[in-house]
Design an enzyme around this catalytic site. Structure first.
Site, short mmCIF file in Angstrom:
data_model
loop_
_atom_site.label_atom_id
_atom_site.label_comp_id
_atom_site.label_asym_id
_atom_site.label_seq_id
_atom_site.Cartn_x
_atom_site.Cartn_y
_atom_site.Cartn_z
N ASP B 155 25.23 90.47 75.56
CA ASP B 155 23.48 90.08 75.52
C ASP B 155 23.81 88.24 76.42
O ASP B 155 23.23 87.75 75.10
CB ASP B 155 23.76 90.18 73.95
CG ASP B 155 21.31 89.90 73.09
OD1 ASP B 155 20.94 89.63 75.14
OD2 ASP B 155 21.42 89.60 72.37
N PRO B 162 26.63 78.42 81.09
CA PRO B 162 27.56 78.84 80.45
C PRO B 162 27.40 80.79 80.57
O PRO B 162 29.04 81.45 80.19
CB PRO B 162 26.63 79.58 78.79
CG PRO B 162 25.59 78.00 79.58
CD PRO B 162 25.50 77.95 80.46
#
Lengths: 276, 276
Positions: B155, B162
């Site tokens: 998810d 990142p």
């Protein structure tokens, strides 16, 4: 310098597209008409500052407002298009060899002119000998032509300004009258996320007039929220009863025989909007 | 005075939401975190100025990233969630009574804190005794936990900053290793309209690692273009082989047994993005 076009999709939501060049800007008796060359979507048509169509995603809307209905009717010979002056809808209809006549009623001559000049990919169908273009009021046209069409497509703008009448019960009754005994119609009916009341009202009204009422869906990235619906009212044929294996291959990017079926499979929150 | 939040969805496309109040704004070691109370979507979480979730449409994404995979696996007991610190994904997973353990690895403590404070509807699942929250690097976690999970859900944010590593071949190989012998994983994989190259690369990479690779879709209005994809890599189970009549009823608004099936029916232009 960066130039951006911004549309108020709702009072509280906006989409903005970076513009390479404003290709056309005019005001017709009905609306403001503009053609923008955008970096994300290519050429784009706006009416009263609302995105109508663009080169990148137009295929979704034009394929879905036409082929689902045309492949539901057993033998659509005479088709009426109301609105849709950009020509994309007519382009898709004339892909069907069985169609003998397309009457295209667009209220605004300026939209047709702009489509011919700036959107040759969309308006290409205007040259088909089966197509007759009438610059006229679609509401008047359906009232004056009873028992005439196999299919009617309501390719309207949003239900504000010139298009309000195209979402009324009186209009749907005229459409019923303008259709032959086994005719059907398809209309664009906005977003389940932002126009849920309209979907409830329209599907309820149509199901009071037509024996078969069906909502189906597709995704048009430049329309609010992307998720978009169409409603079919039909006197006889049910789109869910179509043998999709018998649908002829068409040169399409969104529509397919499988999509014909799945477009009607609605999510629980959309089902709740429909008449019980 | 009107306050608007604007996201650059692409270099040439923006979405703007009118803001009632900025509820939180902070900077973690990983990203800028903000919570906005918007008029159109209610409370909204943004990371590095990109909309992650909101009260109005969050159900679509969270239902689809969880239930499709959970109902494809015959008996998912141990589930890993990477990312998704808002909690919506975990909330959906714990609706499945057979799940015994959910390990939730979120890299950013601030996202978890903000979810608990401002999104109780989403973070409610954090209180389930089956849920363990680890503030850690998901990439490291899958490397260190081999042959452990029945299902892994990625998810993630978009493949910048990142999250870049979560779209790499090396990561998908680690995911394969972290799954048990009949495990499967689901990842969000962006838009066919705006990220077609990524979809082609990711599905091709995954199909080189997993016996079963499937792309499926839903519509999230606040993501670019609305139309969104997820990709499943599976060692054994095929989501298309599921007997959807045996799927237990869940309290859902987008997902349903019918949608389980139709989510995999792709339009011609999306099919073209997939490995031949």
């Amino acid at each position: 310098m960066e130039v951006w076009f911004t549309e108020d999709q709702t009072k509280n939501l906006r989409i903005s597209c970076r513009v390479r060049e404003v290709l056309f800007s005019g005001e017709s008796p009905f609306q403001k008409v503009a053609v923008l060359d955008t970096l994300e979507f290519g050429r784009m048509l706006t009416l009263d500052n609302v995105i109508q169509t663009n080169i990148k995603d137009e295929f979704v809307y034009h394929e879905m407002i036409t082929h689902v209905g045309l492949n539901t009717h057993a033998d659509p010979k005479k088709v009426l298009v109301i609105g849709g002056g950009d020509g994309g809808t007519v382009r898709e209809i004339v892909k069907h060899k069985g169609v003998e006549k397309v009457v295209h009623v667009e209220i605004d001559q300026m939209v047709i002119d702009v489509a011919k000049k700036f959107f040759p990919e969309l308006s290409v169908g205007f040259n088909d000998p089966r197509v007759e273009i009438l610059v006229d009021d679609g509401i008047k046209h359906v009232k004056e032509n009873k028992h005439t069409y196999d299919m009617i497509i309501v390719d309207s703008t949003d239900p504000v300004g010139p298009a309000v009448g195209l979402f009324s019960e009186e209009f749907y009754r005229s459409v019923y009258e303008a259709l032959r005994e086994d005719g059907l119609f398809v209309a664009q009916t906005e977003s389940p996320f932002f126009n849920s009341d309209l979907i409830t009202r329209v599907t309820s009204t149509i199901s009071g007039i037509f024996p078969v009422t069906r909502l189906f869906q597709a995704v048009v990235p430049t329309y609010p929220g992307g998720y978009w619906t169409f409603t079919m009212g039909s006197k006889k044929y049910d789109p869910l009863a179509v043998d999709t294996e018998k649908i002829s291959a068409l040169d399409t990017k969104w529509y397919s025989p499988e999509i014909h079926r799945t477009a009607f499979v609605l999510q629980p929150f959309v089902k709740e909007l429909l008449p019980k």
